[in-house]
Design an enzyme around this catalytic site. Structure first.
Site, mmCIF file in Angstrom:
data_model
loop_
_atom_site.group_PDB
_atom_site.id
_atom_site.type_symbol
_atom_site.label_atom_id
_atom_site.label_comp_id
_atom_site.label_asym_id
_atom_site.label_seq_id
_atom_site.Cartn_x
_atom_site.Cartn_y
_atom_site.Cartn_z
ATOM 1 N N GLU A 1 0.840 -1.190 0.000
ATOM 2 C CA GLU A 1 0.000 0.000 0.000
ATOM 3 C C GLU A 1 0.881 1.247 0.000
ATOM 4 O O GLU A 1 1.789 1.375 0.828
ATOM 5 C CB GLU A 1 -0.898 0.022 1.233
ATOM 6 C CG GLU A 1 -2.026 -1.002 1.215
ATOM 7 C CD GLU A 1 -3.250 -0.529 0.451
ATOM 8 O OE1 GLU A 1 -3.238 0.613 -0.059
ATOM 9 O OE2 GLU A 1 -4.224 -1.308 0.396
ATOM 10 N N HIS B 1 -3.724 -3.076 -8.218
ATOM 11 C CA HIS B 1 -5.009 -3.551 -7.711
ATOM 12 C C HIS B 1 -6.082 -3.473 -8.796
ATOM 13 O O HIS B 1 -6.925 -4.361 -8.932
ATOM 14 C CB HIS B 1 -5.415 -2.702 -6.497
ATOM 15 C CG HIS B 1 -6.436 -3.341 -5.636
ATOM 16 N ND1 HIS B 1 -7.031 -2.691 -4.577
ATOM 17 C CD2 HIS B 1 -7.003 -4.578 -5.652
ATOM 18 C CE1 HIS B 1 -7.900 -3.498 -3.987
ATOM 19 N NE2 HIS B 1 -7.896 -4.639 -4.618
ATOM 20 N N ASP C 1 -7.120 1.649 -8.208
ATOM 21 C CA ASP C 1 -5.805 2.013 -7.688
ATOM 22 C C ASP C 1 -4.712 1.050 -8.154
ATOM 23 O O ASP C 1 -5.009 -0.097 -8.466
ATOM 24 C CB ASP C 1 -5.845 2.061 -6.150
ATOM 25 C CG ASP C 1 -6.183 0.713 -5.512
ATOM 26 O OD1 ASP C 1 -7.251 0.171 -5.843
ATOM 27 O OD2 ASP C 1 -5.394 0.213 -4.689
#
Length: 259
Positions: A130, A168, A178
């Site tokens: 992330e 993703h 994203d």
């Protein structure tokens, strides 16, 4: 940063992590394994003999996300919230700080419902990263530098194929967008993911765009969504569900790299 997270305000959640990991360790150590017999077979025809040839999970993909949140601390708080039910192996801050939150060998809850090629459980086969980014801002230089170092270590450690560094949005068309406006070309030049050549050749007259997307890995059960996902990654300036002539040149060039 990692040392700071090992004590203090995160001591309670680190203990929960340790307890859960210990539980998994006990499960793996049990011989014979618990609850892995075939209930419909007579116990007399089932036995346990431990092989000496086995290993642990080796991730084969890296999936990059943006957090859609406003700070690294906010994301960490989300990932230690049991009710949220989501996590990632690593979070990379805007300032380049890297926080590991799940052991590489364990399954993090980052990919959700998605598919890439024939793999429909990317949580089990990938490492999730992330990036601290709200989805409306450029990715910071310090963040990208740390990401490149992290990707290099993971690629070397697990021998992850170049083509298997994806986003993703690639694995979850319709559902996710994203990392948006992410510099994939920069990463590809460093060996993380594929990119198209500067000089593009015309595809043959019978070029099948749907087949090309499927060969690359996209789930084409909804072709329009797969097209958008492809364009989020490789086109970026236009993410409509229609392939323009230029888009087809890009797609054909990439398709040949996946063959």
């Amino acid at each position: 940063m990692l040392a700071a997270c090992s004590s203090g305000k995160y001591a309670a959640t680190n203990k929960i992590y340790k307890d859960q990991a210990s539980g998994f360790a006990e499960m793996v150590k049990a011989t014979p394994p618990v609850n892995q017999t075939v209930a419909t077979l007579d116990p007399s025809v089932q036995s346990w003999i431990g092989s000496v040839n086995f290993g642990i999970r080796r991730p084969n993909f890296v999936i990059i996300h943006h957090t859609a949140q406003d700070s690294l601390n906010q994301t960490v708080k989300t990932f230690i919230n049991k009710k949220a039910g989501v996590s990632a192996h690593y979070v990379v801050g805007r300032d380049g700080k890297v926080v590991q939150m799940v052991n590489d060998y364990l399954r993090a809850n980052h990919a959700g419902v998605g598919k890439w090629g024939n793999d429909s459980d990317l949580n089990s086969s990938s490492i999730g990263i992330e990036l601290d980014n709200n989805g409306k801002e450029p990715f910071a230089d310090a963040q990208l530098r740390s990401l490149v170092e992290l990707l290099g270590a993971l690629k070397k450690r697990y021998n992850i194929p170049t083509a298997n560094f994806i986003g993703h949005s690639d694995i979850a068309p319709r559902r996710k967008i994203d990392p948006l406006n992410f510099p994939w070309k920069v990463l590809a030049k460093k060996g993380f993911g594929l990119w198209y050549d500067d000089v593009l050749k015309m595809p043959p007259v019978d070029f099948n765009a749907e087949l090309a997307l499927r060969v690359m890995g996209y789930d084409v059960s909804n072709l329009a969504s797969a097209t958008v996902a492809f364009k989020i990654h490789f086109v970026q300036t236009d993410i409509s569900p229609v392939l323009t002539p230029t888009d087809k040149l890009i797609l054909y060039n990439l398709y040949t790299k996946y063959l």
